[in-house]
Enzyme design. Structure first.
Site: not given
Ligand SMILES: Nc1ncnc2c1ncn2[C@@H]1O[C@H](COP(=O)(O)O)[C@@H](O)[C@H]1OP(=O)(O)O
Ligand SMILES: [Mg+2]
Ligand SMILES: [Mg+2]
Ligand SMILES: [Mg+2]
Length: 346
Positions: A50, A123
């Site tokens: 990241d 992630t």
């Molecule tokens: N509760 C959370 N805390 C942090 N990031 C979140 C959360 N919910 C969703 N996200 C971000 O939104 C994206 C889509 O959510 P999901 O996969 O749960 O549908 C995740 O990959 C994450 O992005 P990232 O991976 O860039 O941190």
């Molecule tokens: Mg993130």
């Molecule tokens: Mg991210």
């Protein structure tokens, strides 16, 4: 003498090239095996991939477009020593540079642009995919052989699902003008094409308002209602919003970018996530690509998010997206008003 393409087209072409370089960084960190995981909050992680991918994207774009406002998920990640010269990408994608810029975007200036960067979306899936990849195959096989209750089917599906998680990972670069996403890039570092020696890893999908989409084949939605939603950030309200959809199938996958790809490729009908959690960098690029394909991404109340430089980062009232207005309307009407009110009040 050839005239330079308008800013939005050049910026999209640069974003396509740099997203692909960032995707290579994501794969390289995984191959080295040392992810450098930092816990930012509950269910919220950051890895070396990241940080490095964001450094690559922001330094490449900022060096060419010094006046645009770039907002990245990882803030200002520390980078030890000098940034490797091969992380600085200044060549724009040739095909994108040939696009005809729609009239209303031709005069856009750097000062009017906000770029939202999610260097690695998914992630959780990236770190979980790593667990399976890191384990010695011999150790894995021995575990299977000494546990007679683990069936071959279970063992194979476990391997498949863990490798599969890496496909959910994307690199997102969203370009907004006057608070609206107008162009975007979704790069998928672990997308596999072909096999054996001809195998290619990674693909880059882009969209530009008024010009269309590229890097994949747009497909119509499935014939029955298939919902795509979170696999790692669910809660009772998220589940309640899924139950009311009357769907034939619910796909639980990682990342906002990957879920919008499922809509674009006809694998899912609607993306439903009735919860805070996603941020502006998660939705800007997917919204831009989806809109360029005729779809829309809103919150679960049906309102569009704004992407100006001072907007709060969290998408408090969830995500609702579909590749056509009819499906979006259907899903919006199915979500109970009490649920919408409760999210809006938070
Ligand atoms: N509760 C959370 N805390 C942090 N990031 C979140 C959360 N919910 C969703 N996200 C971000 O939104 C994206 C889509 O959510 P999901 O996969 O749960 O549908 C995740 O990959 C994450 O992005 P990232 O991976 O860039 O941190
Ligand atoms: Mg993130
Ligand atoms: Mg991210
Ligand atoms: Mg994300």
């Amino acid at each position: 003498m050839a005239t330079a393409a308008p800013l939005v087209v050049r910026l999209l072409a640069s974003s396509v090239s740099v997203a692909s370089r960032a995707g290579k960084i994501v794969r390289d960190v995984m191959s080295k095996g040392e992810l450098g995981i930092v816990e930012k909050g509950k269910d919220d992680y950051q890895t070396e991939a990241d940080r490095s991918a964001q450094t690559c994207i922001i330094s490449s774009l900022a060096s060419q477009y010094p006046k645009i406002n770039i907002i990245g998920e990882e803030g200002s990640p520390e980078h030890e020593g000098e940034i490797p010269s091969d992380w600085l990408i200044t060549e724009g994608d040739e095909e994108v540079l040939k696009l005809v810029c729609p009239g209303d975007l031709q005069g856009v200036k750097e000062e009017e642009v906000v770029v939202w960067v999610d260097p690695l979306d998914g992630t959780s899936e990236y770190t979980q995919g790593a667990l399976m990849l890191k384990r010695d195959p011999w150790e894995r096989w021995k575990t299977y052989m000494t546990h007679p209750f683990i069936s071959m089917k279970w063992y194979l599906s476990l391997q498949q699902s863990n490798y599969g998680f890496l496909e959910h990972v994307t690199v997102l670069i969203g370009i907004s003008v006057n608070e609206t996403p107008v162009a975007g890039v979704i790069h998928q570092p672990y997308y596999k094409e072909g096999s054996g020696v001809g195998k290619k890893l990674g693909r880059t999908i882009w969209g530009l308002q008024g010009a269309g989409v590229g890097g994949f084949s747009l497909a119509p939605p499935p014939s029955s209602l298939i919902i795509t939603t979170t696999r790692s950030h669910s809660n009772p309200v998220v589940e309640q919003a899924l139950q009311v959809m009357n769907a034939s199938q619910v796909l639980r996958v990682g990342g906002a970018g990957y879920k919008v790809l499922q809509l674009l490729e006809g694998k899912a009908s609607v993306y439903v996530f009735a919860s805070p959690g996603c941020k502006k960098w998660d939705t800007c690029a997917p919204e831009a690509v989806l809109a360029a394909a005729g779809g829309s991404l809103t919150d679960v109340l049906g309102h569009r998010y704004k992407y100006g430089p001072t907007e709060p980062h969290p998408n408090k009232t969830g995500v609702l997206a579909a590749v056509n207005p009819e499906l979006h309307k259907y899903a919006l009407e199915r979500i109970p008003q009490e649920l919408k009110d409760a999210l809006a009040k938070k």
